[in-house]
Design an enzyme around this catalytic site. Structure first.
Site, PDB file in Angstrom:
ATOM      1  N   THR A 181       0.850  -1.193   0.000  1.00  0.00           N
ATOM      2  CA  THR A 181       0.000   0.000   0.000  1.00  0.00           C
ATOM      3  C   THR A 181       0.887   1.245   0.000  1.00  0.00           C
ATOM      4  O   THR A 181       2.074   1.152  -0.320  1.00  0.00           O
ATOM      5  CB  THR A 181      -0.985  -0.040   1.200  1.00  0.00           C
ATOM      6  N   ASN A 182       0.341   2.419   0.315  1.00  0.00           N
ATOM      7  CA  ASN A 182       1.130   3.659   0.335  1.00  0.00           C
ATOM      8  C   ASN A 182       0.619   4.562   1.455  1.00  0.00           C
ATOM      9  O   ASN A 182      -0.305   4.204   2.176  1.00  0.00           O
ATOM     10  CB  ASN A 182       1.066   4.342  -1.039  1.00  0.00           C
TER      11      ASN A 182
END
Ligand code: CTP
Length: 215
Positions: free
Chosen positions: A21-22
């Protein structure tokens, strides 16, 4: 107006317990969705996982992966007058998702990633969207040039660009400072909370929409 907003990060699974993810918090997209609803517009917010409450009066669809976000946007964008893509969509996803937890073995581990679909880049040709298209660009260098390149490449009417190399703004922060990049000019907005900025952005988007309808 009917407005679609994408927001938040996507989550790309590797196995039943892990994902890529980020750092996107979703704050800017949620603030925009809330501001459009506050001004009386019908908003559909399509969001990856965040810790935020859905703003009052906003229709909501939760997604996890870039592929799910692509599918939901593909089914709803045709009904929209304005689409704003604030999501930080993963550009790559694991080539294989293990059905069981991956056990550690060697000293190194190599992951093969494949490109995801560019949702904003699909809006015009693949989804046939003819409404007003607004994208975001998070850049660490050459802000205006990179944003203008995205504007043209993804057939947008406006790119909201932020320089994520500046401390305290952008990703995962409550404040933001953006440059509005239009086809024929650019306009910097002063730093503000994401909530205040969302109100200015809604005004700018609606003003451009009005100009486009009149011309
Ligand atoms: N976006 C999207 N789908 C993707 C990737 C990006 O809809 N798979 C949208 C984002 O929501 C944002 C805009 O595209 O509105 C900018 O994304 P970015 O990843 O910065 O654009 P790229 O063209 O992939 O540029 P870069 O070369 O920086 O990776």
């Amino acid at each position: 107006m009917k407005v679609l907003v994408t927001a938040g990060p996507t989550r790309e699974p590797l196995d039943p317990v892990r994902f890529l993810t980020n750092r996107s918090s979703g704050k800017m997209g949620y603030a925009l969705a809330g501001a459009f609803a506050h001004e009386g517009h019908a908003v559909l917010l399509v969001s990856g996982p965040t810790h935020l409450d859905v703003p009052a009066g906003v229709d909501f669809m939760a997604v996890e992966t870039a592929a799910e976000m692509h599918a939901v946007v593909a089914s709803y964008i045709g009904k929209m007058d304005i689409a704003v893509f604030a999501a930080a969509v993963a550009d790559y996803t694991p080539a294989l998702v293990a059905s069981q937890k991956i056990k550690k073995s060697g000293e190194t581990f190599t992951l093969e990633l494949v490109r995801t679909a560019d949702i904003l880049g699909s809006a015009r040709e693949e989804f046939g969207f003819t409404g007003m298209l607004v994208g975001f660009a998070a850049e660490t260098e050459n802000l205006e040039a990179n944003a203008r390149d995205k504007l043209v490449r993804k057939h947008c009417d406006l790119i909201i660009a932020n320089d994520i190399s500046k401390p305290g703004i952008g990703f995962d922060s409550d404040e933001n400072e953006v440059l509005l990049v239009y086809p024929d000019h650019s306009e910097p907005l002063p730093p503000a909370s994401k909530y205040e900025l969302a109100l200015h952005l809604v005004d700018a988007i609606l003003a451009l929409k009005k100009l486009m309808v009149e011309s």
